[in-house]
Design a protein around this motif. Sequence first.
Motif, PDB file in Angstrom:
ATOM      1  N   GLN A   9      44.903  34.257  42.407  1.00 46.93           N
ATOM      2  CA  GLN A   9      43.882  35.258  42.143  1.00 46.93           C
ATOM      3  C   GLN A   9      43.272  35.033  40.767  1.00 46.93           C
ATOM      4  OE1 GLN A   9      46.809  38.310  42.707  1.00 46.93           O
ATOM      5  NE2 GLN A   9      45.961  38.929  44.677  1.00 46.93           N
ATOM      6  N   ALA A  10      41.957  35.189  40.693  1.00 42.54           N
ATOM      7  CA  ALA A  10      41.269  35.023  39.418  1.00 42.54           C
ATOM      8  C   ALA A  10      40.155  36.048  39.298  1.00 42.54           C
ATOM      9  CB  ALA A  10      40.699  33.609  39.299  1.00 42.54           C
ATOM     10  N   LYS A  11      39.886  36.460  38.054  1.00 41.75           N
ATOM     11  CA  LYS A  11      38.766  37.352  37.761  1.00 41.75           C
ATOM     12  C   LYS A  11      38.048  36.833  36.530  1.00 41.75           C
ATOM     13  CE  LYS A  11      40.172  41.840  39.646  1.00 41.75           C
ATOM     14  NZ  LYS A  11      40.409  43.268  39.311  1.00 41.75           N
ATOM     15  N   GLY A  12      36.736  37.047  36.512  1.00 39.83           N
ATOM     16  CA  GLY A  12      35.997  36.575  35.358  1.00 39.83           C
ATOM     17  C   GLY A  12      34.630  37.201  35.236  1.00 39.83           C
ATOM     18  N   GLU A 129      26.916  50.626  37.365  1.00 42.16           N
ATOM     19  CA  GLU A 129      27.885  50.813  36.289  1.00 42.16           C
ATOM     20  C   GLU A 129      29.252  51.197  36.845  1.00 42.16           C
ATOM     21  OE1 GLU A 129      28.099  50.753  32.886  1.00 42.16           O
ATOM     22  OE2 GLU A 129      26.181  49.721  32.782  1.00 42.16           O
ATOM     23  N   GLY A 130      30.288  50.553  36.337  1.00 48.56           N
ATOM     24  CA  GLY A 130      31.652  50.945  36.675  1.00 48.56           C
ATOM     25  C   GLY A 130      32.119  50.513  38.042  1.00 48.56           C
ATOM     26  N   ILE A 131      31.333  49.709  38.764  1.00 45.27           N
ATOM     27  CA  ILE A 131      31.728  49.255  40.099  1.00 45.27           C
ATOM     28  C   ILE A 131      31.796  47.743  40.105  1.00 45.27           C
ATOM     29  CG2 ILE A 131      31.137  49.208  42.540  1.00 45.27           C
ATOM     30  CD1 ILE A 131      29.632  51.793  42.186  1.00 45.27           C
ATOM     31  N   ASN A 132      32.972  47.190  40.317  1.00 45.37           N
ATOM     32  CA  ASN A 132      33.117  45.751  40.497  1.00 45.37           C
ATOM     33  C   ASN A 132      32.322  44.970  39.443  1.00 45.37           C
ATOM     34  OD1 ASN A 132      34.150  43.518  41.926  1.00 45.37           O
ATOM     35  ND2 ASN A 132      32.236  43.259  43.036  1.00 45.37           N
ATOM     36  N   ALA A 133      32.661  45.186  38.182  1.00 43.60           N
ATOM     37  CA  ALA A 133      31.907  44.567  37.091  1.00 43.60           C
ATOM     38  C   ALA A 133      32.149  43.065  36.987  1.00 43.60           C
ATOM     39  CB  ALA A 133      32.271  45.243  35.769  1.00 43.60           C
ATOM     40  N   LEU A 134      33.221  42.575  37.598  1.00 45.11           N
ATOM     41  CA  LEU A 134      33.617  41.181  37.441  1.00 45.11           C
ATOM     42  C   LEU A 134      33.556  40.436  38.773  1.00 45.11           C
ATOM     43  CD1 LEU A 134      36.756  41.869  35.239  1.00 45.11           C
ATOM     44  CD2 LEU A 134      34.457  41.266  34.439  1.00 45.11           C
ATOM     45  N   ARG A 135      33.530  39.098  38.702  1.00 44.39           N
ATOM     46  CA  ARG A 135      33.683  38.296  39.905  1.00 44.39           C
ATOM     47  C   ARG A 135      35.166  38.140  40.210  1.00 44.39           C
ATOM     48  NH1 ARG A 135      30.769  35.290  42.892  1.00 44.39           N
ATOM     49  NH2 ARG A 135      29.032  35.104  41.454  1.00 44.39           N
ATOM     50  N   GLY A 136      35.532  38.206  41.486  1.00 43.06           N
ATOM     51  CA  GLY A 136      36.926  38.037  41.888  1.00 43.06           C
ATOM     52  C   GLY A 136      37.087  36.945  42.918  1.00 43.06           C
ATOM     53  N   LEU A 137      38.204  36.223  42.835  1.00 43.09           N
ATOM     54  CA  LEU A 137      38.512  35.150  43.792  1.00 43.09           C
ATOM     55  C   LEU A 137      39.963  35.314  44.268  1.00 43.09           C
ATOM     56  CD1 LEU A 137      36.971  32.096  41.888  1.00 43.09           C
ATOM     57  CD2 LEU A 137      35.998  33.244  43.885  1.00 43.09           C
ATOM     58  N   PRO A 138      40.234  36.240  45.179  1.00 44.91           N
ATOM     59  CA  PRO A 138      41.594  36.378  45.728  1.00 44.91           C
ATOM     60  C   PRO A 138      41.826  35.403  46.888  1.00 44.91           C
ATOM     61  CG  PRO A 138      40.348  38.466  45.783  1.00 44.91           C
ATOM     62  CD  PRO A 138      39.373  37.358  45.584  1.00 44.91           C
ATOM     63  N   PHE A 139      42.902  34.631  46.786  1.00 41.74           N
ATOM     64  CA  PHE A 139      43.280  33.650  47.802  1.00 41.74           C
ATOM     65  C   PHE A 139      44.687  33.983  48.275  1.00 41.74           C
ATOM     66  CE2 PHE A 139      45.876  30.018  48.849  1.00 41.74           C
ATOM     67  CZ  PHE A 139      45.083  29.180  49.610  1.00 41.74           C
ATOM     68  N   SER A 140      44.976  33.743  49.560  1.00 41.27           N
ATOM     69  CA  SER A 140      46.351  33.934  50.033  1.00 41.27           C
ATOM     70  C   SER A 140      46.629  33.034  51.230  1.00 41.27           C
ATOM     71  CB  SER A 140      46.596  35.399  50.427  1.00 41.27           C
ATOM     72  OG  SER A 140      45.814  35.754  51.540  1.00 41.27           O
ATOM     73  N   CYS A 141      47.898  32.687  51.402  1.00 41.01           N
ATOM     74  CA  CYS A 141      48.326  31.971  52.600  1.00 41.01           C
ATOM     75  C   CYS A 141      49.797  32.235  52.855  1.00 41.01           C
ATOM     76  CB  CYS A 141      48.058  30.472  52.485  1.00 41.01           C
ATOM     77  SG  CYS A 141      49.115  29.577  51.337  1.00 41.01           S
ATOM     78  N   ASP A 142      50.198  32.140  54.108  1.00 44.89           N
ATOM     79  CA  ASP A 142      51.601  32.257  54.503  1.00 44.89           C
ATOM     80  C   ASP A 142      52.156  30.864  54.773  1.00 44.89           C
ATOM     81  OD1 ASP A 142      51.565  35.062  54.411  1.00 44.89           O
ATOM     82  OD2 ASP A 142      50.754  35.184  56.443  1.00 44.89           O
ATOM     83  N   TYR A 143      53.458  30.806  55.057  1.00 46.75           N
ATOM     84  CA  TYR A 143      54.116  29.542  55.413  1.00 46.75           C
ATOM     85  C   TYR A 143      53.834  28.433  54.388  1.00 46.75           C
ATOM     86  CZ  TYR A 143      54.747  31.851  59.919  1.00 46.75           C
ATOM     87  OH  TYR A 143      55.077  32.741  60.903  1.00 46.75           O
ATOM     88  N   PHE A 144      54.024  28.755  53.110  1.00 48.11           N
ATOM     89  CA  PHE A 144      53.755  27.778  52.060  1.00 48.11           C
ATOM     90  C   PHE A 144      55.023  27.081  51.570  1.00 48.11           C
ATOM     91  CE2 PHE A 144      54.847  31.638  49.835  1.00 48.11           C
ATOM     92  CZ  PHE A 144      55.552  31.223  48.733  1.00 48.11           C
TER      93      PHE A 144
END
Length: 293
Positions: A9-12, A129-144
């Motif tokens: 996960q990353a935010k920026g 204003e005050g809503i999702n001010a940043l970019r987000g990159l959530p990644f997920s996987c199972d069976y890793f």
Amino acid sequence: MTSRSLYIQAKGVDKILSAQESIAWSQAFLRRLCNETPWKSPFSVCGTTARHGNLKIEEDFSNFEEMSKLAQSDYGKDGFRNVGKPGVHELLPDSYSNTGFHLSYIDGYGVKKSKERCSISINSPAYAEGINALRGLPFSCDYFEPDQANAAWLDPEVIRRIISLFTQSFVLCLSFRITTDRIYKSCREGISLVGERLSDEYGPNIGPITYFGNPAVIDVLKDEPDMQPYGEGLLLRLTDDIANAERPEIVARLHAIRRKLQDAGIKSLEQGINRADWGCDGSSVLQGEPEFQ
């Protein structure tokens, strides 16, 4: 055996983009993801309706824009702003989103077992204003875990490329972490993996590999052991063996760092950030027009 999940996960800080610009950003990012990681093509993009639930994107990206537009069209209730067109709130290529644009992509189109696929959401900043001010990159996987379907994500060289790709994808990366679902829950709830309370809830959620790019956070952690300079910030890298990261000493170390941040009054790794400081406010986009109604 119950599978565990891998979270990246990353935010920026990033610029506010139009509908068409957000798709172009996503395409550029996913091309790199395909080239530099085990992400499996062809893949799909998902809207919120049944008919747009699993739209195939060809390996050569020839229909990327078309399929992403279909998925994006499902978010029509969010409210869109069309500069120079007061009262027009339908989704157009040059529209801006009140809440930011959200597109979800899943790899391995055609893979029958859904848990063997990986997913990433690309969330763009909102102009409100005050809503999702940043970019987000959530990644997920199972069976890793080793010898399982998504084991390739554990390769140390892959991890190195992931860190580079995610942290370099913003005007300013504020936070990045690679962790497991169990460690994520431990940090979120402030308890160890065996139920012992180690810190307060609602502190910063960090993982065995975490990048800190917020200057306020860097100032608190700059003299902390286990930190190394990376890019514009600090990188915590307690282990490259993420499959075996759920060890008591690693979890305890993460809670100790969280406690230090909490004692300094920092509850999130993005706290105190004003995107206008990096030239990413909405003034040029909104051109002084009335607020969205």
